[in-house]
Write an enzyme that holds these catalytic residues in place. Structure first.
Site, mmCIF file in Angstrom:
data_model
loop_
_atom_site.group_PDB
_atom_site.id
_atom_site.type_symbol
_atom_site.label_atom_id
_atom_site.label_comp_id
_atom_site.label_asym_id
_atom_site.label_seq_id
_atom_site.Cartn_x
_atom_site.Cartn_y
_atom_site.Cartn_z
ATOM 1 N N ARG A 133 57.623 -3.555 -2.097
ATOM 2 C CA ARG A 133 56.485 -3.031 -2.870
ATOM 3 C C ARG A 133 56.305 -1.537 -2.576
ATOM 4 O O ARG A 133 55.973 -0.749 -3.458
ATOM 5 C CB ARG A 133 55.189 -3.792 -2.535
ATOM 6 C CG ARG A 133 53.967 -3.113 -3.173
ATOM 7 C CD ARG A 133 52.716 -3.977 -3.250
ATOM 8 N NE ARG A 133 52.483 -4.831 -2.129
ATOM 9 C CZ ARG A 133 52.091 -4.414 -0.908
ATOM 10 N NH1 ARG A 133 51.905 -3.142 -0.670
ATOM 11 N NH2 ARG A 133 51.894 -5.288 0.055
ATOM 12 N N TYR A 144 47.523 4.822 -28.486
ATOM 13 C CA TYR A 144 48.031 3.452 -28.472
ATOM 14 C C TYR A 144 46.857 2.480 -28.248
ATOM 15 O O TYR A 144 45.989 2.734 -27.410
ATOM 16 C CB TYR A 144 49.091 3.331 -27.365
ATOM 17 C CG TYR A 144 49.459 1.921 -27.049
ATOM 18 C CD1 TYR A 144 50.009 1.089 -28.014
ATOM 19 C CD2 TYR A 144 49.250 1.394 -25.782
ATOM 20 C CE1 TYR A 144 50.336 -0.229 -27.729
ATOM 21 C CE2 TYR A 144 49.582 0.081 -25.486
ATOM 22 C CZ TYR A 144 50.117 -0.721 -26.467
ATOM 23 O OH TYR A 144 50.424 -2.014 -26.184
ATOM 24 N N ASP A 172 51.431 11.311 -22.798
ATOM 25 C CA ASP A 172 52.240 10.104 -22.969
ATOM 26 C C ASP A 172 53.433 10.513 -23.828
ATOM 27 O O ASP A 172 53.300 10.792 -25.017
ATOM 28 C CB ASP A 172 51.386 9.030 -23.665
ATOM 29 C CG ASP A 172 52.135 7.709 -23.841
ATOM 30 O OD1 ASP A 172 53.374 7.739 -23.922
ATOM 31 O OD2 ASP A 172 51.464 6.659 -23.921
ATOM 32 N N LYS A 206 60.218 1.238 -23.934
ATOM 33 C CA LYS A 206 60.650 1.666 -25.266
ATOM 34 C C LYS A 206 62.003 2.385 -25.201
ATOM 35 O O LYS A 206 62.974 1.796 -24.805
ATOM 36 C CB LYS A 206 59.542 2.514 -25.892
ATOM 37 C CG LYS A 206 58.143 1.875 -25.772
ATOM 38 C CD LYS A 206 58.041 0.647 -26.605
ATOM 39 C CE LYS A 206 56.868 -0.290 -26.353
ATOM 40 N NZ LYS A 206 55.673 0.160 -25.716
HETATM 41 N N1 PLP Z 1 52.049 4.187 -24.622
HETATM 42 C C1 PLP Z 1 52.554 4.032 -25.853
HETATM 43 C C2 PLP Z 1 52.674 5.216 -26.741
HETATM 44 C C3 PLP Z 1 52.938 2.773 -26.297
HETATM 45 O O1 PLP Z 1 53.427 2.622 -27.537
HETATM 46 C C4 PLP Z 1 52.787 1.656 -25.425
HETATM 47 C C5 PLP Z 1 53.174 0.304 -25.858
HETATM 48 O O2 PLP Z 1 53.454 0.056 -26.998
HETATM 49 C C6 PLP Z 1 52.248 1.862 -24.160
HETATM 50 C C7 PLP Z 1 51.900 3.142 -23.775
HETATM 51 C C8 PLP Z 1 52.061 0.714 -23.196
HETATM 52 O O3 PLP Z 1 53.291 0.385 -22.626
HETATM 53 P P1 PLP Z 1 53.682 -1.105 -22.123
HETATM 54 O O4 PLP Z 1 53.717 -1.973 -23.332
HETATM 55 O O5 PLP Z 1 55.028 -0.886 -21.497
HETATM 56 O O6 PLP Z 1 52.648 -1.534 -21.163
#
Ligand code: PLP
Length: 395
Positions: A46, A99, A171, A196
């Site tokens: 961890r 998101y 992000d 992604k």
């Molecule tokens: N940020 C963006 C732009 C996303 O599209 C997503 C998920 O679709 C996330 C964060 C969250 O990521 P996770 O699904 O890996 O928790």
């Protein structure tokens, strides 16, 4: 090292004992110690793991940062940043287009704890300046955004935020470091849904936070261990494997996105196409200066009803109907029923997220097959019926 060389070589020498060109997975919970407390930098997975550490090194290199911490999901990574920087009474400024999961975490987890979420239009940086207060700790943005692919001026936003004493978190999931380098534009921390494009094969869920300044990053690194939301060594190994083809994949995703966006723009059943590479996109000029490509995502508004949009997304052959994006296999999603269903309908509509907005993640298949798949699906809907028109007018 150039970008593609880094994805393959940065921090990834062959394994010294056997010469294996692919470093092994350290699938271990713990590490044998020489004496109590005497170890070689690893005591419990961890806290640290060689496979995870290698991945963190590569991600930091690719973003031009100094350190990274990976987590069990993008949201776990976001959670660590928010918890590190927000306490009751503190404020965060975000755009409307974030998101859905980020929106939910802010409003359902951090707001009840006493944090203040200020939502403004980031296309007008004056609104950020007006919203800043001594209590503002973070200015948080995605660019391009999910799902409307709006593009925000990261350098200008960072200047405004820093003038008000706030940190900037970007992000970078949609652009990836191949197309956009937020640290060079002023960001303090970068977050990713590694799930992604970075991992790229729709076979794992993972997140990352990348920092460039040790003091800013240290509280996040502390929370990685203290909260424990880490990914498995195997998932880290899979991401390292995926990253080796990041440049190749991104080039293909981007090429395919352009083909799809252009074809959609010409179709009579498409009301609007959202793709930063189109010259009529409001963020096109900013995208041209702050990105080195327009990314791989395309969204569009169907000129029709929610029922028709549902029919279309369920009928495609090469676009699998599913949440997520950024994998080699094409995906399609209807945000109002899927990724953004957690945002109340009135809020969604006020933000311009219509019920017929369709989000596409063109994969790495042939562009020709995908364009045909989409245009045939749209053709099958036929001409816009008067009944449909009346339903839209009444909605
Ligand atoms: N940020 C963006 C732009 C996303 O599209 C997503 C998920 O679709 C996330 C964060 C969250 O990521 P996770 O699904 O890996 O928790």
């Amino acid at each position: 090292m150039d970008f593609a060389t880094k994805t393959i070589h940065a921090g990834q020498p062959s394994e010294p004992h056997t010469g294996a060109v692919v470093p092994p997975i350290f699938q271990t919970t713990t590490y044998q110690q020489e004496g109590p407390g005497e170890h070689r930098g690893f005591d419990y997975t961890r806290t640290n793991n060689p496979t995870r550490e290698r991945l963190e090194g590569v991600l930091a290199e690719l973003e031009g940062g100094t350190q990274a911490a990976v987590f069990g999901s993008g949201l776990a990574a976001e959670h660590a940043v928010l918890l590190a920087y927000l306490k009751p009474g503190d404020e965060i400024i975000v755009p409307g287009d974030v998101y859905g999961g980020t929106f939910r975490m802010l409003h359902k987890v951090f707001e009840p704890l006493g944090c203040v979420i200020r939502q403004v239009d980031f296309a007008d940086p004056n609104q950020i300046t007006d919203a800043l207060s001594p209590a503002t700790k973070l200015v948080w943005l995605e660019s391009p955004t999910n799902p409307r692919l709006l593009v925000y001026d990261i350098a200008e936003i960072s200047r405004r935020a820093h003038a008000g004493g706030a940190l900037v978190v970007v992000d970078n999931t949609f652009a990836t470091p191949f197309f956009q380098r937020p640290f060079e534009l002023g960001a303090d921390l970068i977050v990713h849904s590694v799930t992604k494009y970075l991992a790229g094969h729709s076979d794992l869920v993972q997140g990352a936070v990348i920092g460039r300044d040790h003091e800013v990053f240290a509280p996040v690194k502390f929370l990685q261990n203290a909260l424990g939301g880490i990914p498995s060594p195997f998932d880290c190994w899979l991401t390292l494997r995926g990253l080796r083809t990041l440049e190749l994949r991104m080039l293909r995703h981007a090429e395919n996105a352009i083909a799809v966006a252009e074809a959609l723009s010409l179709h009579p059943r498409v009301r609007k196409v959202y793709f930063p590479g189109l010259t009529d996109h409001p963020g096109h000029e900013i995208a041209r200066t702050q990105m080195t490509g327009f990314g791989g995502m395309v969204s569009f508004e169907l000129d029709g009803t929610l029922k028709e949009a549902s029919e279309l997304v369920s009928s495609l052959r090469y676009f699998a109907l599913g949440e997520s994006l950024g994998g080699v296999r094409s995906l399609v999603c209807l945000p109002c029923k899927m990724t953004h269903a957690s945002i109340p309908a009135e809020t969604r509509h006020a933000l311009g997220l219509s019920d017929t907005l369709i989000r596409l993640s063109p994969g790495c298949e042939s562009a020709k097959d995908r364009v045909k798949d989409l245009t045939s699906g749209l053709d099958r809907l036929g001409a816009k019926s008067e009944i449909a028109e009346a339903a839209v007018a009444g909605s």
